[in-house]
Design an enzyme around this catalytic site. Sequence first.
Site, PDB file in Angstrom:
ATOM      1  CG  HIS A 463      -1.703   1.259   1.378  1.00  0.00           C
ATOM      2  ND1 HIS A 463      -1.251   2.320   2.130  1.00  0.00           N
ATOM      3  CD2 HIS A 463      -2.877   1.659   0.846  1.00  0.00           C
ATOM      4  CE1 HIS A 463      -2.123   3.303   2.069  1.00  0.00           C
ATOM      5  NE2 HIS A 463      -3.122   2.928   1.302  1.00  0.00           N
ATOM      6  CB  CYS A 830      -2.793  36.185 -15.651  1.00  0.00           C
ATOM      7  SG  CYS A 830      -3.928  37.475 -15.124  1.00  0.00           S
TER       8      CYS A 830
END
Length: 876
Positions: A463, A830
């Site tokens: 895991h 932006c």
Amino acid sequence: MSNKWVYTFGNGAAEGRADMRNLLGGKGANLAEMNLVGLPVPAGFTVTTDVCTYYYANNQTYPSDLMDQVRAGIAHVESIMGKKFADLENPLLVSVRSGARVSMPGMMDTVLNLGLNDETVKALAKISGNERFAYDSYRRFIMMFSEVVMGADIDLFEHTLERMKEDKGYKQDTELTADDLKDLVEKFKEIGVKIGKVFPQDPWKQLEMGIGAVFGSWMSKKAITYRKLNNIPADWGTAVNVQAMVFGNSGDDSATGVCFSRDPATGENKYYGEYLINAQGEDVVAGIRTPQPMSKDDSGRLSLEEAMPAVYKELCDVREKLERHYKDMQDMEFTIEHGKLWMLQCRNGKRTAAAAVRMAVEMVSEGLLTKEEAILRVGADQLDHLLHPMLDPKAEKKVIATGLPASPGAAVGMAVFNAEDAEKWAAAGKQVMLIRIETSPEDIAGMNAAQGVITARGGMTSHAAVVARGMGTPCVSGSPDIKIDYESKTLKTTSGVVINEGDWISIDGAKGQIIEGKIPTVSVELTGNFGTLMKWVDEIKTLTVKANAETPRDAKQARDFGAEGIGLARTEHMFFDPSRIQDMREMILAEDEAGRRAALAKLLPYQKADFIELFKIMDGLPVTIRLIDPPLHEFLPHTDGKSVEYIKQRAEQLHEQNPMLGHRGCRLAITYPEICEMQTRAILSAALEVKKAGIRVFPEIEVPLVGSKKEVDIVKAVIDATAQSLFAETGESVEYTVGSMIELPRAAVLANEIAESCEFFEFGTNDLTQTTLGMSRDDTAKILDEYRARGVYVADPFASVDQLGVGLLIKDAVKKARATRGEHIHLGVCGEHGGDPESIMFFHQCGFNSVSCSPFRVPIARLAAAQAAVKYPRQN
């Protein structure tokens, strides 16, 4: 006609196929496809994601006809496998597994060996001739069912198992005899009675409860956290896969394993994986036993290639077939039962950023992929993991332990020993290293908060390894050199070194090294495969990618990362320098225009010098410079040579209840035009100077926070008048353009009018999101957490643009601007969204010309822009 809730597969046929992942989930769709490809897959069926949707919409109940279809599905499996469910002579056992449309490793529940009870276990023992195997399967099933389905504390069962091993003097589970396991089964059932969670003996009841447990795990805390981190919608739901069990724990001629068609850590084209003889799948994934390698290596451990050469060759053929079929690296699970190979699962494998880039480039040279397909194989956000530092190779290092190189990269942090502490310390601004004996899915949030992960147990497919690689978090797993004590919060090495909570520790995930202390890091070099990939990216993308930068350092970094200009230079950031703030404050504290002009005259040389540097670095690329935007009170001192009373009085004059919607942006330029004059003069005089030096320059002057054409016209008149005055004084001129930010809903709605006065728009999506949603991005984190958990938003709208709300305003504004000026107006973004891959996909579809983002996200934006161009080609 009733709904079809169940799709069967087996014996080379399937009702589903690979492109049905939305309905069947990724695992179900791939199981169907593996059958169609002709691989040996145990028969089974998939309960669709539609049932999951129904389950949550109807108070966690099933459709009335579901169990009838499930019974028909079981009959289908029985006919192929030659066994009968709940039979007392030759019982069919099944696994019940989750399977969402995208892989969520370890986040949802699985039940194995379902169908065993006090009677069927005897039949399994008789027909297999292996009583130990039968009762080992039964004790595993009771443990798993009690925890996963009934919510029992697994530690009660683990402690009972460990106590028996200690009493018997055993070290491994495999030493338990059949009689030991029978005794253990009875003890496990007694635990259930004591805690009021009695294990059901009816296999059909087990199946109904098991399916419900998988659907229930879709809304578990760990699954919700994973979905939040990966922007997975809650309404997708999961499918459930019911499949005939095959047994890797049925003797020494049986095994189970996980393998990858290429190395997921490095991308090397070699068969890679791990297996365990006489084991079940969770033993490999959970790291309970340290697995052995698939292929021969120098470790001295017995490889599958040596132990079972015929099966290994068959697996090599499967590897070749699946990779050619899916045109991607495959993550496969397999079981060998009495020498027969069964394929349990395949999926596109999770990989590190470096591995993704290498695989993509090499698969093109192998003729497996086109360049366009290759760039889709690399997650744009993955590149972020390549753009950050590695341990300084010149630094002295004391390697105190080694483990498996589970996820490459450098990590440096303070030792913490549980996921909750990792989250808390990281939230307080500390760099942390999460140290665990082994990780579980419950640790997901702590792993995300940590710089790196160290585990004492687990292999390369445990895991910890799989999740860390997916996150791009460096990880060293399965280190035999360390002992971790949660009570004392210490890591002790076999060489005697002790690391306490809060001590600095470093890891090199690529080498599997654990290093004492805080090791310095250095930047990586982006060449080789990365350079090749980015060359293809730039050939394919149609969006221009610029950077948000106002310092020479950021501008140079942006150029190095391939920025094609500056899309946002925030001039106010230039005033916070200690050598300049005094003059800025003098301007704010001035009592009249004359005082302000005197102070602005001192600021002009600073601004001009900054712009000269930016123009030089960009060397002919466009530079968009935003006029001062924030409210003036942000620059005010507590004392500044003026009397405390005067400072207080001026602060009160500038005070606003809601300054972010107050006297800022173009409103400053309109009320104090002398500020706009100074900034325009600084920008254009800098442009004239670099032009004289033979450097091409394209300044773009941006007016912020506009809401009307009239505001733009007023400010533009000041800009143009200042420009003409400067050009007359110098006898020189330079081309410049004037545009505006679109960051208010009113500006978006009136974009057709505002476009009449602008040569470009830059969409400031940060403020546009705030003003559209009526939410402050600085103050609503807790609200958004709750909203995302409840499905109001899938992603954080300040990280990935809200396409349903803010997105509609943006689309409308783009259409209106194009209607006014056609292709003669440049449209860019932006805000922070300019570096978010999902948002970039949306902006490409809207018809933008450019996006701008922080320097380190420029390569990410370039790749995302190319991926958008491949998925949504623009018409010329």
